[in-house]
Scaffold this active site. Structure first.
Site, PDB file in Angstrom:
ATOM      1  N   GLU A 161      44.603  31.701  39.282  1.00 37.22           N
ATOM      2  CA  GLU A 161      43.654  31.889  38.991  1.00 37.22           C
ATOM      3  C   GLU A 161      43.160  31.528  37.083  1.00 37.22           C
ATOM      4  OE1 GLU A 161      42.809  36.405  40.572  1.00 37.22           O
ATOM      5  OE2 GLU A 161      43.516  36.480  38.839  1.00 37.22           O
TER       6      GLU A 161
ATOM      7  N   ASP B  32      40.427  44.388  31.717  1.00 39.21           N
ATOM      8  CA  ASP B  32      42.043  44.140  31.667  1.00 39.21           C
ATOM      9  C   ASP B  32      42.896  45.167  30.855  1.00 39.21           C
ATOM     10  OD1 ASP B  32      42.738  41.659  33.175  1.00 39.21           O
ATOM     11  OD2 ASP B  32      40.936  40.719  31.265  1.00 39.21           O
TER      12      ASP B  32
END
Lengths: 389, 265, 389, 265
Positions: free
Chosen positions: D46, D57
């Site tokens: 990723e 996040d």
């Protein structure tokens, strides 16, 4: 001009003319429909009356007794009941052709209300304030100046409210022709105590109507804090002839057994200050003693003469609560109802905290929530800082 | 017994009445100043009582009051001091000048009694207008003490009522303001004093803000006399240190005497 | 969930469940009479609605043109329109069985409103606030704590409102089952912009009714300040289909030609922030730019998606005024009407100051007075200090 | 051309996919790290795009993003960097991980074009749920790029809809929270992944908060593979100084390789 033996017009001859003029003017508008209409318009469309009546359900549950209602004078424009009277006197001043308003102030709330009204009606405004209070209430001083008022620093005596009042009276004596002295409480010479009571009676009148609409009866007891005593007088007066227990709460400061309190009715003697006979905190020679309370609005050595009378005839009961008791009740109202009351008001709430449980759930305790506590956050922070951080 | 109502005071011309404060700067000094004023030839003395909230007075007298209270000044002390001044030979008529609260605190009867003991001739209470004075007036009448009334330029329709009750003298307030020295006086005041003199049965004395020899002469020409307060109290206050010093107090008293004589001359 | 191309639900999959649950709950109460009754009761008996409509006669004369009216949201409990939405969402949260409220706040006003509602309804409350804002708004932080809320310091990014919002969303993701996210403006993912608009529409609905009662017609133009845009949206929405000119005022800070402004519609590009597509202040890479305004309440890099739509279809006109223009108008309202407005509100007033004279006396200009300026006194003092002392 | 949809990735067992961020700590270093991960034997990478407001996040990735943006990081730079990594020999399947706003800012078409040039196989946008993804999905389909969908424990009735659109792989969010290392995972998650696998036509990878070798093994036993993000990004961040130093970067890359191999082992 008397309430039993109390009240009167103890002022220099130089002011008698002004008081007679004021009395005449007040009598002429007292039952005048046009004045009533104009005042009602300002109270409604400018200050936001009628103020709400709030059922404090969680606080009632927490205290576990009386059903508590709050008359929300804190929702008025400028945040307290002071504006009711300031608007009315301001309108009267305008009608009398006065171009200048003067006022005294301690914590600055009545000064802000007076400056507000002067701005709204287009009059000039001088606010007398003790140098010591100016230092402590810097932001309110700035607010008054922002509203266009001139704040006059008073350096005599203890440099606080009492001295500011003396100075305002002196200024009035010298400028009586064009100047209207806007007194902020039910104190001073006749006709002020009567006039301010009448102008504040809207608190009690609205409460009566709202209580009847909401629960179909009057409250069992009404509580209000008392410094000079205008919010209490305005709340109590319309209920004087009803079967309702009335209780006024004074500031006991650090305790009525200490020298640091403002419990005029509890600890005072009869005397004359600022033009009327009432109870006073004074020494044996008749000099006025500087009072103490954490609440700048309750820390006045006198009390409205009508309160003195109502106490002596037993119609109203007066008690005193300490700084600490008031601060504890203030926190309860914050945490159970989301309302930050003025420290003045918190004195009435401290009585509620102590006495609600002696009443039953079907009994109603109405509290005059005289003002909001935003102005006091700094003081509260200093006192509670450690606990709440 | 009441020296204000005796012919000597009532018939005198160009009366001059100074105001001093009891216990200012100390109990003893204020007695000596009273005796000095007598030597200077004043016609009567206003004997002030220090009070925490003198709202009819300006900053000079308020500060003197704060000082006098620190020196132990009070209504009781003022009565005691005057008793002592009389014993030391003070003959001039004396008017007790006090706010109403100290009087209420001590009690009307006790104050009257104390005044009689101190041979005080009159009492002037600036925050006791005639509407509030009935009880005290009755007690004063019984005791042969003059209750001095004030009249202000703004009194208008009240003037007649007040002048009718005039006893000892009438105190005409020569300014709308509080006590303190002022630069100018209105022409209206001359006119108003003349009107008052037509109905008054006792002398009309002018006071509030008179501080110079010229002002004294001006008002003596219009009224029946003048009262000088703040200017003298300030003069005394400026000599506080000297008055308290064994070596310099004589000289200070002499200066006070000369100051008053200059005003009278 | 769309206003033209704007709006939507740009959130992590983890939140989609919560948004669907909220949407369903909102749809179920949207036309529910019992919910409406409860909300109306709180708005009236707790917050003091309806708020006043004030004719600003002296200000109108001074500006010399339009007849100016003020819708007085500053008279609400806690001092601004924020409480309308907080009470409604709080009631909805309670109905949904949530026990915890979270909120983000910049200047602290929405945080105070959320903490207030949580206290009133007996729920726990966490308020996310940037570390930098906590420093600047110390007293509001203390107020929230006094009301029983936990203030959570956010240290990410610029440590201001945008970052506090990110952090609140993150907390929500992790605690979605018992937590209700009380968003303070017409921003965020669907259904928030629609829901907050509906809850704030009482401003416009009351204004419409009051205008009709007072002058028998609608105003010619309505002005409101726009940060996220909830007071403006609540004021405008009920007038959308009427022949009334609507104007929203953004913060131009130090000027839209400088980098220091918060004029999202004037200078922004389309983008997604905090869950919805709207105009944004962003750099060429799509990173969000920290906005600037003297007003903490307008200093947000996005704007409600419905505003973006109303701008693009031309129904509402948006302009920007600078800090200086706002501060000058703030002083006018103080001195001519005795009302200290929030600096946010002063932006709308600055437009009035500039444009009232283009209108005639028989034309009515209605301003949404979104909040009071007590909270801003310190800032005002710093800016004007020299002039007013 | 799309290496995610090729048999090699689709049929692999115990897939391991690490997340790293472009330009973290610098443009060059992030390319070298990608190549190192390939050496370590990962199954795909990723490739994160730094963004100012990464609300899905946790703090580790937000801070990495701030660092990467200071180093010039952006969506454009991420595409450019991957193009260069491919030129330097990166063969593993690559998924671009970006928030939606940078994509909108550059424009869907341009991003797709850039991805094709950089031979990027898939794209994952955490704040673009399937309701908002129609337009991009269409463009991805046309370009042969997999639009990776996320599924959360709370997705419930949405699970079927989303799994039906699964392309490349399905990203199962193993926690309600945002990315970041966590101590425990719920039993419900195992159950939910099993349910999902029944309907899914592509591998189900588990991610969010997986940081230890035991957790990796645990989720590889339940799901079709795991994704590790924050733990690796933190490990890289701790070696920032070394990675930027000519003398120490080799050693740092070796540590990263060992860290990943330990997780896989």
């Amino acid at each position: 001009g008397r309430f039993g033996p109390f009240g009167g017009k103890y002022v220099p001859e130089t002011l008698m003319f002004a008081l007679e003029e004021l009395e005449k003017a007040y009598e002429s508008i007292r039952h005048d429909e046009e004045f009533a209409r104009q005042l009602h318009k300002e109270l409604k469309e400018y200050s936001g009356r009628p103020t709400a009546l709030t059922h404090a359900e969680r606080l009632s549950d927490h205290y576990g007794g009386a059903t508590i209602y709050l008359k929300r004078e804190d929702l008025n424009h400028t945040g307290a009941h002071k504006i009711n009277n300031a608007l009315a006197q301001g309108l009267l001043a305008k009608k009398m052709g006065k171009t200048q308003i003067i006022a005294e102030t301690g914590a600055g709330q009545h000064g802000v209300a007076s400056a507000t009204v002067a701005a709204r009606f287009g009059m000039s405004c001088k606010v007398f304030m003790g140098a010591e209070d100016i230092r402590r209430q810097e932001l309110n001083v700035f607010r008054m100046r922002l509203l266009g008022a001139e704040v006059i620093e008073v350096h005599s005596g203890g440099k606080t409210l009492k001295d500011a009042t003396n100075e305002a009276i002196r200024h009035w004596v010298a400028n009586v022709h064009d100047t209207f002295y806007l007194i902020g409480s039910v104190v001073g010479p006749h006709p002020y105590p009567m006039m301010v009571r009448d102008f504040q009676s809207i608190i009690g009148e609205e409460s009566k109507k709202q209580m009847n609409e909401r629960i179909g009866k009057l409250p069992d007891e009404i509580v209000a804090c008392v410094g000079g005593g205008s919010n209490a007088m305005g709340m109590f007066y319309p209920f004087i002839n009803d079967d309702v227990k009335l209780t006024g709460i004074e500031a006991a400061g650090k305790g009525t057994e200490t020298p640091e309190h403002a419990a005029t009715l509890t600890k005072g003697r009869k005397g004359v200050l600022h033009g009327s006979l009432s109870y006073l905190l004074q020494d044996e020679d008749g000099n006025i003693i500087e009072p103490y309370s954490i609440s700048a609005g309750l820390d006045y050595p006198g009390i409205g003469p009508e309160h003195a009378h109502l106490r002596d005839i037993g119609r109203v009961k007066y008690e005193a609560v300490t700084d600490d008791e008031a601060m504890a009740a203030l926190q309860d109202l914050c945490q159970f109802e989301g309302i930050l009351p003025a420290i003045e008001t918190a004195h009435a709430l401290a009585y509620v905290k102590q006495n609600a449980q002696r009443m039953s759930k079907d009994q109603v305790l109405l509290v005059c929530l005289s003002g909001r506590g935003d102005k006091d956050v700094h003081t509260i922070q200093q006192v509670l800082g450690g606990d709440n951080q | 017994m009441n020296k204000l109502t005796e012919e000597r005071f009532q018939k005198k011309e160009n009366r001059f009445v100074p105001y001093i404060m009891s216990c200012h700067p100390t109990y003893e000094a204020s007695i000596e100043i009273a005796l000095t004023l007598q030597e200077a030839g004043v016609d009567a003395i206003e004997w002030g009582v220090p009070f925490s909230d003198p709202l009819a007075d300006g900053p000079v007298i308020q500060q003197a009051g704060d000082r006098a209270r620190k020196a132990g000044g009070s209504l009781r002390k003022a009565l005691e001091g005057m008793k002592e001044a009389r014993q030391q030979g003070l003959q001039a008529p004396v008017v007790l000048f006090t706010y109403v609260n100290p009087v209420l605190s001590v009690g009307f009867e006790k104050v009257i009694e104390g005044m009689k003991e101190a041979e005080i001739d009159g009492i002037l209470i600036p925050d006791l207008p005639f509407e509030e004075s009935e009880e005290l007036r009755k007690l004063c009448n019984e005791a042969g003490i003059s209750l001095i009334s004030l009249i202000a330029p703004s009194s208008s329709h009240r003037m007649e009522k007040i002048s009718r009750l005039g006893d000892g003298f009438l105190y005409y307030v020569t300014s709308l303001g509080v006590t303190g020295t002022r630069q100018s006086f209105s022409d209206q005041i001359s006119h108003s004093i003349n009107e008052l003199k037509k109905t008054a049965t006792v002398p009309v004395l002018a006071g509030f803000g008179i501080s110079t020899r010229d002002q004294v002469r001006h008002f003596q020409s219009i009224a029946d006399g003048v009262i000088v307060g703040s200017a003298l109290v300030r003069f005394i206050g400026e000599r506080e240190q000297a008055l308290l010093s064994e070596n310099e107090s004589k000289e200070a008293l002499k200066e006070i005497k000369e100051f008053v004589q200059e005003l009278i001359s």
